[in-house]
Design a protein around this motif. Structure first.
Motif, mmCIF file in Angstrom:
data_model
loop_
_atom_site.group_PDB
_atom_site.id
_atom_site.type_symbol
_atom_site.label_atom_id
_atom_site.label_comp_id
_atom_site.label_asym_id
_atom_site.label_seq_id
_atom_site.Cartn_x
_atom_site.Cartn_y
_atom_site.Cartn_z
ATOM 1 N N UNK A 194 -10.507 -2.572 -6.338
ATOM 2 C CA UNK A 194 -11.018 -2.038 -5.070
ATOM 3 C C UNK A 194 -10.547 -2.925 -3.922
ATOM 4 N N UNK A 195 -10.690 -4.237 -4.111
ATOM 5 C CA UNK A 195 -10.309 -5.152 -3.028
ATOM 6 C C UNK A 195 -8.809 -5.086 -2.780
ATOM 7 N N UNK A 196 -8.029 -5.164 -3.852
ATOM 8 C CA UNK A 196 -6.580 -5.267 -3.654
ATOM 9 C C UNK A 196 -6.009 -3.981 -3.062
ATOM 10 N N UNK A 197 -6.430 -2.822 -3.587
ATOM 11 C CA UNK A 197 -5.801 -1.590 -3.111
ATOM 12 C C UNK A 197 -6.227 -1.236 -1.697
ATOM 13 N N UNK A 198 -7.522 -1.422 -1.401
ATOM 14 C CA UNK A 198 -7.927 -1.025 -0.048
ATOM 15 C C UNK A 198 -7.400 -2.012 0.994
ATOM 16 N N UNK A 199 -7.280 -3.298 0.617
ATOM 17 C CA UNK A 199 -6.755 -4.221 1.640
ATOM 18 C C UNK A 199 -5.242 -4.109 1.761
ATOM 19 N N UNK A 200 -4.578 -3.799 0.644
ATOM 20 C CA UNK A 200 -3.120 -3.650 0.671
ATOM 21 C C UNK A 200 -2.714 -2.507 1.607
ATOM 22 N N UNK A 201 -3.444 -1.405 1.532
ATOM 23 C CA UNK A 201 -3.061 -0.228 2.322
ATOM 24 C C UNK A 201 -3.957 -0.073 3.537
ATOM 25 N N UNK A 202 -4.526 -1.164 3.970
ATOM 26 C CA UNK A 202 -5.463 -1.093 5.082
ATOM 27 C C UNK A 202 -4.832 -0.455 6.313
ATOM 28 N N UNK A 203 -3.529 -0.660 6.490
ATOM 29 C CA UNK A 203 -2.862 -0.138 7.687
ATOM 30 C C UNK A 203 -2.800 1.389 7.670
ATOM 31 N N UNK A 204 -2.981 2.009 6.525
ATOM 32 C CA UNK A 204 -2.919 3.469 6.446
ATOM 33 C C UNK A 204 -1.516 3.960 6.222
ATOM 34 N N UNK A 205 -0.665 3.704 7.184
ATOM 35 C CA UNK A 205 0.752 4.071 7.063
ATOM 36 C C UNK A 205 1.561 2.812 7.346
ATOM 37 N N UNK A 223 7.239 -5.164 3.450
ATOM 38 C CA UNK A 223 7.008 -5.699 4.793
ATOM 39 C C UNK A 223 5.615 -5.340 5.296
ATOM 40 N N UNK A 224 4.958 -4.382 4.644
ATOM 41 C CA UNK A 224 3.614 -4.005 5.082
ATOM 42 C C UNK A 224 2.532 -4.597 4.186
ATOM 43 N N UNK A 225 2.927 -5.446 3.238
ATOM 44 C CA UNK A 225 1.928 -6.087 2.378
ATOM 45 C C UNK A 225 1.380 -7.303 3.116
ATOM 46 N N UNK A 226 0.055 -7.419 3.234
ATOM 47 C CA UNK A 226 -0.512 -8.582 3.928
ATOM 48 C C UNK A 226 -0.032 -9.881 3.285
ATOM 49 N N UNK A 227 0.133 -10.900 4.107
ATOM 50 C CA UNK A 227 0.791 -12.131 3.647
ATOM 51 C C UNK A 227 0.071 -12.762 2.457
ATOM 52 N N UNK A 228 -1.252 -12.688 2.452
ATOM 53 C CA UNK A 228 -2.015 -13.280 1.344
ATOM 54 C C UNK A 228 -1.655 -12.643 0.014
ATOM 55 N N UNK A 229 -1.591 -11.319 0.004
ATOM 56 C CA UNK A 229 -1.233 -10.619 -1.234
ATOM 57 C C UNK A 229 0.215 -10.862 -1.587
ATOM 58 N N UNK A 230 1.053 -11.035 -0.564
ATOM 59 C CA UNK A 230 2.471 -11.284 -0.851
ATOM 60 C C UNK A 230 2.616 -12.590 -1.624
ATOM 61 N N UNK A 231 1.917 -13.626 -1.147
ATOM 62 C CA UNK A 231 1.991 -14.922 -1.839
ATOM 63 C C UNK A 231 1.407 -14.786 -3.246
ATOM 64 N N UNK A 232 0.315 -14.051 -3.363
ATOM 65 C CA UNK A 232 -0.285 -13.805 -4.681
ATOM 66 C C UNK A 232 0.726 -13.130 -5.613
ATOM 67 N N UNK A 233 1.495 -12.195 -5.052
ATOM 68 C CA UNK A 233 2.442 -11.446 -5.890
ATOM 69 C C UNK A 233 3.556 -12.343 -6.422
#
Lengths: 389, 376
Positions: free
Chosen positions: A36-47, B312-322
Motif C-alpha cells: 500500500x505504501x510503496x504503490x500509492x507513494x510511487x504513483x502519487x503524482x497520478x501521471x 524519472x517519476x519515481x520519488x528519490x527515496x524509492x529510487x535509492x531503495x530500488x
C-alpha cells in the motif's frame, strides 16, 4: 449451538497460535502494508510529467527553436539536451537518458517559407510504453501546432478575421470525457486492483500455511479435537481470526484509497467495505480449495503463489482481456481478482447499479463456497496425510 | 567435517532434483511461466475496441466521420444508439467501452465555417481502451480537417493545397518496438524478474529446509556458500539462456542483442542475483516461510525498476531503495541490450552496479552464514 461453541474454542486456539508464530502475523500485516505504501507513494503524482526528451536541431533557426521551446513547455515533456547528430541522440535513448527526441532537419524554416513542405520527425522509444505514449501525445500536438501557426499567419494574410481563423484551422474538435477518471490518474487506474490483488495473494498463502503447519507440526489432531472432530466448525473457527485481520487490512486499504487519497468511489465506501469482506472470504475459500486439491502444504503454496501472481496479468486491468487469446479469457473466470476488478469498475469507478455486477458477485460467492463439497477430502488431508520433507 | 567445493555443488544440485518443491521454483517456473506470461500479452495491442455511435446529425459528413472511425484498426462501432440513455445502458453491460456522440448541427457547422464538436465518452476501466479510441478519433478528425481545408481552397492546384494544408509534414517513428506492443515492452522485464524471484524462492526454500533440520551443510561457511552459488549458477546458465534467448524468439519479440554483450551483462547479473538470494535466504526461519516472505515482492520490484512507471517519476527515496535489488539494474540493462541493441558501452553503469551488488551481497551472505553456523 454446539457448533458455535466449537467455533469459538478453535478461534481462541488459533488466536494464541498466531501470537506464538510471529511469521503469521507479520505476513498478514507487513506485505499488504508495504505494498500500500510503496504503490500509492510511487504513483502519487497520478501521471508522470516532465519526461526527459532530447532534440536534434540541425536547422537552428528561430522557427525550430520556437518549436522546441514550446515542446519543452508541455506537461509531459522536458527537453533536457540538444544533440548535434541523430546518432548521438539515438545513443542517449539507448543509455536510457531520454525517452525520445524531436528531429528538425537542416533547412526546415527555409523550406517552409518557400512552400516546399519539409519533413520533421520524432523518434520515441517504445520499450518504455507508458513514457512513450505520453511523449507521443506531446510531440504530435506540437507538430500540429507548428502547422497551425503557419496556417494562421497565412489566413491573416488573406484577410481572415480572428474569429474566422480557429474554425478554419480546426473544423472538427474532439472533446474527450474519460468517465470516472478524468485526470487519467495511473494510481487510480492501477492501485484499485493491485492492492486487493496483493491482499488476495497473501490470503491464499496464509490460509494454506496455517492449515499445513498444523500437519507439519503434528498438531492437526489437537486442532480437530477442539471441535470434537467436526471438520466444518474446526475450519471456520481456525480461519475466523485470520478473516478478521485480513478484513481489517482490506478496510484499512479501502479507507486509505477512498477517504484519504480521495480516489473515485461513486458507490459510497460502505459498498466497497462489504465487497472487501466478500473478497477476503472468497480468497480464503480458494486457499482451502487448493489445499484440499493438493494436500501437501508446499505444493499447494507454490500453486497459490503462481495463481496469485498470474492474476495480476490475467484479470485484465492493465492489458485488456478482449485482446487476449479466447482460451485465456475463459481462464480468467478462475481468478478471484478478475471478479473483484469487475465489481470495483462497476461500483466504485463508474457508479453503476450493483445489479450490473451480479455475475462477479456470484462468482466470488462460488469461490467462498468452493471448499464445501470437498470437506471429506479435506478432512482426510489434515488427518491422514503426513508432512513430506 | 571438512567438505570440498565440488561435494557441496553436487549435493545442492542433487537436492534440487530430488525435492519437488525446489524443482518447481528452480525448473518448472523458469520453464513454463515465461511461456504463459508471453502468451497472455502476445496480442501486443488492443484492436477494434467496441464503441457505440450516436449520430444525431445523420448527414453525409457525420456518416463519413463514423465510417472512417470504424475503418481504423483501433475502434469498431458495434452499435448505433438513438440516444444517450440507450448508449449508457450498453456501456453498463460492458458491451462497449466508448461512446462517440455527433451533435445535430455537425455538418451544418462545418459547412458554415464554424467549429463542430464531437464528444468521446470513454470507460476508464483500462487506459488502453481510452488510448485506442482517442487515437482513432483524433486521426480521423485530423484527416477530415485537412480535407475540409483543401476543399476551401478552390483556386489552388492540388499540390498547392496539399502544402497549404500541411506546411510542415511530420512523421512519428516508434523505436525498438515498432507496433508499440505490450508484450515487447513488458516481457523482457518480466523475464529478468523471473530469474531473480525464482532463485530467491528456491534458495529460500533450500535454506529453510536446512533450518528445519537444524543442520548446516558444512562447517566451512565459505565453501558452503560458494558451492551453493556454483550449483545455482550452473542451473541458471541453462534456464536463463532458455528464458532470454528462446522465449523471445518463440514469440517474435524484439531481439537485437549481440551475444557477447548479452553474456557480458548476464554474468554479473546472475552473480548478483545468486548472492542476493543467498543473503536473503539466510533470514528464512523455515521452509514454507520463504514463499510467504518473497512471492509478493515481484510486483513492487517490477514497478521499482522503472520499466512501466518511468524512472524519472519515481520519488528519490524509492529510487535509492530500488538500487538494493539486482532486478532494477538487470531489467534496464537487458532491455537496453536485447530490445534496443545496446552495446556494452551503453550498459556500463548498470553493469558496474551489478558487480558492486555481487561483491556486496557475497560478503553479506558470508557474514550471515558464519553467524548462523555459530548459532548452530
Amino acid at each position: 449451538m454446539n457448533s458455535l461453541y466449537y467455533i469459538k474454542q478453535t478461534a481462541l486456539r488459533e488466536w494464541y497460535r498466531m501470537l506464538h508464530h510471529p511469521v503469521y502475523l507479520w505476513s498478514i500485516i507487513l506485505p499488504p502494508l508495504f505494498c500500500i505504501i510503496i504503490f500509492t507513494s510511487l504513483m502519487n503524482a497520478g501521471l508522470p510529467t516532465k519526461l526527459p526528451a532530447g532534440a536534434v536541431d540541425e536547422d537552428d533557426s528561430p522557427m525550430s527553436r520556437h518549436i522546441l521551446h514550446t515542446l519543452d513547455a508541455f506537461e509531459y515533456t522536458h527537453v533536457i539536451a540538444h544533440y548535434p547528430t541523430f546518432s548521438e541522440a539515438r545513443k542517449a535513448v539507448q543509455r536510457g537518458e531520454i525517452y525520445g527526441f524531436y528531429y528538425l532537419p537542416k533547412g526546415t524554416e527555409r523550406q517552409v517559407l518557400t512552400g516546399r513542405q519539409p519533413t520533421t520527425s520524432f523518434y520515441i522509444n517504445y520499450s518504455y510504453l507508458v513514457a512513450a505514449s505520453l511523449l507521443y501525445e506531446d510531440m504530435r500536438t506540437i507538430s500540429e501546432l507548428a502547422n497551425g501557426t503557419i496556417k494562421e499567419t497565412q489566413l491573416y494574410a488573406h484577410g481572415a478575421l480572428p474569429w474566422e481563423t480557429i474554425p478554419r484551422l480546426q473544423p472538427i474538435v474532439i472533446n474527450t470525457h474519460p468517465l470516472g477518471n478524468p485526470w487519467l490518474n495511473y494510481s487510480v487506474y492501477l492501485n484499485n486492483t493491485i492492492l486487493p490483488g496483493v491482499l488476495m495473494l497473501m490470503i491464499f498463502l496464509i490460509t494454506i500455511y496455517s492449515i499445513g503447519s498444523e500437519v507439519k507440526e503434528k498438531t492437526a489432531n489437537n486442532w480437530l479435537q477442539g471441535a470434537n472432530n467436526h471438520i466444518l466448525p474446526a475450519l471456520i473457527g481456525k480461519l475466523l481470526p485470520q478473516t478478521a485481520l485480513f478484513t481489517l487490512m482490506a478496510w484499512g486499504c479501502m479507507v486509505w484509497l477512498y477517504c484519504w487519497l480521495k480516489f473515485p468511489c461513486q458507490c459510497g465506501i460502505s459498498t466497497m467495505l462489504f465487497t472487501s469482506v466478500l473478497m477476503v472470504v472468497a480468497a480464503q475459500g480458494f486457499g482451502i480449495f487448493l489445499y484440499s486439491l493438493f494436500p501437501w502444504m508446499r505444493f499447494a503454496m507454490s500453486v497459490a503463489s503462481l495463481w496469485g501472481v498470474i492474476s495480476f496479468s490475467i484479470s485484465g486491468f492493465t492489458f485488456p482481456t478482449m485482446a487476449m487469446n479466447p482460451s485465456l479469457q475463459a481462464l480468467g473466470y478462475l481468478f478471484p481478482l478478475r471478479h473483484y476488478y469487475l465489481i470495483y469498475v462497476n461500483n466504485a469507478l463508474n457508479g453503476y447499479d450493483i445489479s450490473y455486477a451480479a455475475l462477479p458477485y456470484i462468482c466470488l460467492l462460488i469461490f467462498t463456497l468452493l471448499p464445501l463439497p470437498m470437506m471429506k477430502r479435506f478432512h482426510n488431508a489434515v488427518t491422514q496425510y503426513k508432512y513430506i520433507e | 567435517m571438512k567438505t570440498s567445493l565440488f561435494f557441496i555443488w553436487k549435493l545442492e544440485l542433487q537436492r534440487i532434483f530430488r525435492d519437488e518443491g525446489l524443482l518447481i521454483f528452480f525448473l518448472l517456473v523458469p520453464l513454463a511461466y515465461p511461456l504463459l506470461y508471453t502468451f497472455i500479452y502476445s496480442g501486443e495491442v488492443v484492436r477494434d475496441v467496441p464503441t457505440i455511435a450516436i449520430d444525431n446529425d445523420c448527414s453525409p459528413l457525420s456518416r463519413r466521420f463514423l465510417r472512417h472511425v470504424n475503418a481504423t484498426p483501433d475502434a469498431e462501432i458495434v452499435y448505433y444508439a438513438t440516444n444517450m440513455g440507450e448508449a449508457k445502458e450498453l456501456l453498463r453491460k460492458r458491451l462497449a467501452y466508448g461512446i462517440i456522440y455527433l451533435p445535430k448541427d455537425f455538418s451544418n457547422k462545418l459547412l458554415s465555417d464554424q467549429q463542430a464538436h464531437v464528444s468521446l465518452f470513454c470507460d476508464m476501466s483500462g487506459l488502453l481502451y481510452y488510448k485506442s479510441l482517442l487515437i482513432a478519433c483524433t486521426d480521423v478528425s485530423l484527416a477530415m480537417n485537412k480535407e475540409l481545408q483543401i476543399s476551401r481552397m478552390p483556386d489552388a492546384t492540388s499540390r498547392e493545397a496539399q502544402v497549404n494544408a500541411t506546411p510542415i509534414h511530420y512523421e512519428s517513428i516508434a523505436l525498438f518496438n515498432p507496433q508499440a506492443g505490450f508484450a515487447s515492452f513488458i516481457i523482457p522485464a518480466v523475464l529478468m524478474l523471473i530469474i531473480q524471484q525464482t532463485m530467491l524462492l528456491g534458495a529460500g526454500l533450500s535454506a529453510g529446509t536446512d533450518r528445519d533440520r537444524h543442520q548446516p551443510m558444512s562447517n566451512s561457511s565459505l565453501v558452503s556458500l560458494i558451492g551453493r552459488a556454483l550449483a545455482y549458477l550452473t542451473l541458471y546458465t541453462a534456464t536463463a539462456s532458455y528464458m532470454l534467448m528462446v522465449v523471445p524468439y518463440l514469440f517474435d519479440l524484439p531481439q537485437l542483442a549481440e551475444l557477447s554483450s548479452l553474456l557480458g551483462f548476464l554474468f554479473p547479473y546472475l552473480l548478483a542475483v545468486v548472492f542476493f538470494s543467498l543473503a536473503c535466504a539466510s533470514f528464512v526461519p523455515n521452509r514454507e516461510a520463504a514463499i510467504l516472505m518473497f512471492v509478493f515482492t515481484s510486483l513492487p520490484l517490477l514497478f521499482l525498476s522503472g520499466i512501466s512507471w518511468p524512472k524519472t517519476s519515481i520519488p528519490i527515496g524509492w529510487k535509492i531503495f530500488s538500487w538494493l535489488f539486482p532486478s532494477t539494474f538487470g531489467i534496464n540493462g537487458f532491455v537496453c541490450i536485447n530490445s534496443m541493441g545496446g552495446t556494452p558501452d551503453e550498459v556500463k553503469n548498470p553493469r558496474i552496479a551489478l558487480w558492486i551488488q555481487a561483491i556486496g551481497y557475497f560478503l553479506f551472505a558470508w557474514w550471515r552464514m558464519r553467524k548462523n553456523n555459530k548459532k548452530n
